[in-house]
Design a protein around this motif. Structure first.
Motif, PDB file in Angstrom:
ATOM      1  N   ASP A 226      32.513  30.014  39.237  1.00 57.21           N
ATOM      2  CA  ASP A 226      31.406  30.860  40.589  1.00 57.21           C
ATOM      3  C   ASP A 226      30.794  31.649  39.750  1.00 57.21           C
ATOM      4  N   ARG A 227      29.862  31.238  38.690  1.00 51.70           N
ATOM      5  CA  ARG A 227      28.939  32.408  37.301  1.00 51.70           C
ATOM      6  C   ARG A 227      28.784  34.044  37.780  1.00 51.70           C
TER       7      ARG A 227
ATOM      8  N   LEU B  23      33.281  39.832  36.495  1.00 55.84           N
ATOM      9  CA  LEU B  23      34.647  40.103  36.089  1.00 55.84           C
ATOM     10  C   LEU B  23      34.403  40.752  34.678  1.00 55.84           C
ATOM     11  N   VAL B  24      33.806  39.963  33.888  1.00 51.56           N
ATOM     12  CA  VAL B  24      33.480  40.510  32.705  1.00 51.56           C
ATOM     13  C   VAL B  24      33.663  41.987  32.318  1.00 51.56           C
ATOM     14  N   GLU B  25      31.954  42.161  33.153  1.00 50.96           N
ATOM     15  CA  GLU B  25      31.793  43.574  33.396  1.00 50.96           C
ATOM     16  C   GLU B  25      32.637  44.224  34.011  1.00 50.96           C
TER      17      GLU B  25
ATOM     18  N   LEU C 256      47.522  34.770  29.912  1.00 56.18           N
ATOM     19  CA  LEU C 256      45.987  35.761  30.157  1.00 56.18           C
ATOM     20  C   LEU C 256      45.979  36.364  31.424  1.00 56.18           C
ATOM     21  N   ALA C 257      45.599  37.523  31.508  1.00 61.91           N
ATOM     22  CA  ALA C 257      45.431  39.146  31.677  1.00 61.91           C
ATOM     23  C   ALA C 257      45.480  38.889  33.307  1.00 61.91           C
TER      24      ALA C 257
ATOM     25  N   CYS D 230      38.881  35.915  32.758  1.00 66.30           N
ATOM     26  CA  CYS D 230      38.235  35.994  34.165  1.00 66.30           C
ATOM     27  C   CYS D 230      37.560  34.095  34.498  1.00 66.30           C
ATOM     28  N   ALA D 231      37.270  34.223  33.545  1.00 68.67           N
ATOM     29  CA  ALA D 231      36.804  32.250  34.381  1.00 68.67           C
ATOM     30  C   ALA D 231      37.516  31.741  35.066  1.00 68.67           C
TER      31      ALA D 231
END
Ligand SMILES: Cc1cc2nc3c(=O)[nH]c(=O)nc-3n(C[C@H](O)[C@H](O)[C@H](O)COP(=O)(O)OP(=O)(O)OC[C@H]3O[C@@H](n4cnc5c(N)ncnc54)[C@H](O)[C@@H]3O)c2cc1C
Length: 446
Positions: free
Chosen positions: A98-99, A105-107, A445-446, A83-84
């Motif tokens: 971009d926080r 993306l994590v959600e 990485l996904a 995600c990062a």
């Protein structure tokens, strides 16, 4: 096999990674996050994996500990690192994000796993069954009390007061001398940096005028009752610190045969003596100022810092003495993950969440525990954090000061040494992961 079920408390960096990794191994997960109804003093949103301060996950260069950790996370299929990377913004040699996009993306990752149920409520006690507590450095008061009760006694701290740690290979041993106070044989446990009066005066001037970190409101109350920053002690009077951390009593500089005017003592951080901390120099100076001011200490002119000093609110357990090598509270089904274990930093929290998931899965599936090679960025951090010999445990991020020395004993430049650490770590991790097909790790990485 019965259905596997785990409660993860805390939807921060460690908890979100942990939940996704468990879900991918067929475990049903209840992820409890207290925000937005109950906010921590540093978070601003109700989103999962909110970054509370900087938007940087630090360096990407493989020959840095932070870069090596990212490589290890990639090899172990970290969801949040992916995600990062997707949310990254230009930041030179660092991975910065971009926080908001990162949290979004994590959600999405969490929502895409139907076996994760997200519950927004504060956990005020430790849930039954298999649990991972990933409530972070600002764990709520009620849960902190429950964790305190579980680990007992003095084993839970509420703030972090750490002195800087320097790379032993960057110290000038022609200036420093080894001696414990009153030790005549000269084989003491401390390295001493002697100062004459002029050097001391200049150092104190720099120390008391250097720029400091502005503490958040919630950090100013109760924080420093037990322990004063070095610059505060120095501000009390020109000689105050000469009667404390810098007292020369019992020391004789072998070059002059006399007692120095003042001395900074350095104590080994590890058995291999590759890293030393500046005894009594917990500080709130900004990191660039620490580099400038502490390099004024004789013998430290070229010092490289493995960790800068910090003093801030931070809830963490005395992991070396109350957790096992998988961060589980022995004799229970409760495992800790993220900064509450005393590992520090965003990427470290993600890594710790991933490892907690693997070990919890190993418990549930009856597999061998996951002990990563201690040569790696993550493996060395876990080894440090769970070694009962670690005294006065303070939160630590990954760094090459805690990896075992290279076996061939060859002298190398710092750059070559770090490259050799990275190469060794990659080979050892690859071999370990190849032996653990049972963990269902999908590299990349996904
Ligand atoms: C003020 C501050 C600034 C920092 N700045 C940086 C930085 O710039 N760079 C860096 O690398 N690291 C920084 N850190 C360290 C940083 O917090 C950690 O690196 C990282 O966020 C820790 O991840 P975590 O998953 O352990 O905790 P968190 O990401 O904090 O997640 C813990 C989660 O648990 C939730 N929670 C707490 N109690 C409960 C409860 N009782 N029930 C349910 N949910 C609960 C919280 O709301 C939170 O979402 C900072 C820490 C603080 C406190």
């Amino acid at each position: 096999m019965d259905e596997m079920f785990v409660t993860v408390v805390g939807g921060g960096l460690a908890g979100s990674e942990c939940a996704c990794q468990l879900a991918d191994r067929g475990v049903r997960v209840r992820l409890i996050e207290m925000r937005p109804d109950t906010m921590s003093p540093a978070h601003h949103t109700g989103h999962l994996a909110e970054l509370v301060c900087s938007n940087s996950f630090k360096a990407t260069r493989i020959d840095s500990a932070a870069g090596l950790l990212k490589d290890e996370l990639e090899r172990m299929g970290s969801i949040l690192l992916s995600c990062a990377r997707q949310a990254s913004v230009p930041a030179g040699g660092a991975l910065a994000v971009d926080r908001e996009r990162f949290s979004e993306l994590v959600e999405q990752e969490v929502a895409s796993r139907p076996n994760i149920e997200v519950v927004h409520e504060e956990a005020t006690s430790i849930p039954d069954g298999q649990v991972v507590i990933a409530a972070g450095p600002l764990c709520s008061a009620a849960l902190s009390a429950a964790v305190h009760e579980l680990v007992g006694g003095e084993a839970l701290s509420f703030f972090d007061a750490a002195a800087p740690i320097v790379d032993a290979s960057t110290l000038d041993m022609d200036v420093l001398f080894r001696q414990s106070r009153y030790d005549e044989a000269g084989q003491g446990d401390y390295l001493n940096a002697p100062m004459n009066k002029e050097e001391y005066e200049a150092f104190i001037d720099a120390l008391v005028t250097a720029e400091r970190v502005v503490l958040k409101d919630f950090e100013t109350t109760d924080l420093f009752q037990a322990c004063q920053p070095a610059e505060e002690v120095a501000r009390k009077g020109r000689d105050a610190i000469r009667f404390g951390a810098m007292k020369p009593v019992g020391l004789v500089d072998p070059r002059t045969g006399r007692r120095p005017w003042a001395a900074v003592q350095l104590r080994a951080e590890n058995a291999d003596c590759t890293a030393y901390n500046l005894v009594g120099f917990q500080t709130n100076l900004t990191f660039p100022e620490q580099r400038r001011v502490f390099r004024m200490i004789p013998g430290l002119e070229q010092a490289e810092f493995f960790r800068y000093g910090v003093m801030h609110r931070n809830t963490f357990v005395d992991a070396p003495h109350v957790l096992d090598r998988t961060f589980k509270v022995p004799g229970t089904t409760v495992r800790l993950a993220g900064q509450i274990t005393g590992t520090e930093g965003y990427t470290e929290a993600i890594a710790s969440g991933l490892l907690a998931a693997l070990n919890t899965y190993a418990d549930l599936a009856g597999l061998e525990p996951v002990y990563l090679p201690a040569t790696g960025a993550l493996g060395s951090l876990v080894a440090y954090a769970t070694d009962p010999a670690t005294q006065d445990y303070q939160p630590m991020h990954v760094n090459f000061g805690i990896v075992p020395p290279l076996e061939d004993g060859r002298r190398r430049s710092k750059r070559d040494r770090y490259a050799a650490y990275a190469e060794r770590a990659q080979a050892d991790l690859a071999a370990y992961l190849a032996s653990r097909a049972d963990l269902g790790i999908k590299a990349g990485l996904a």
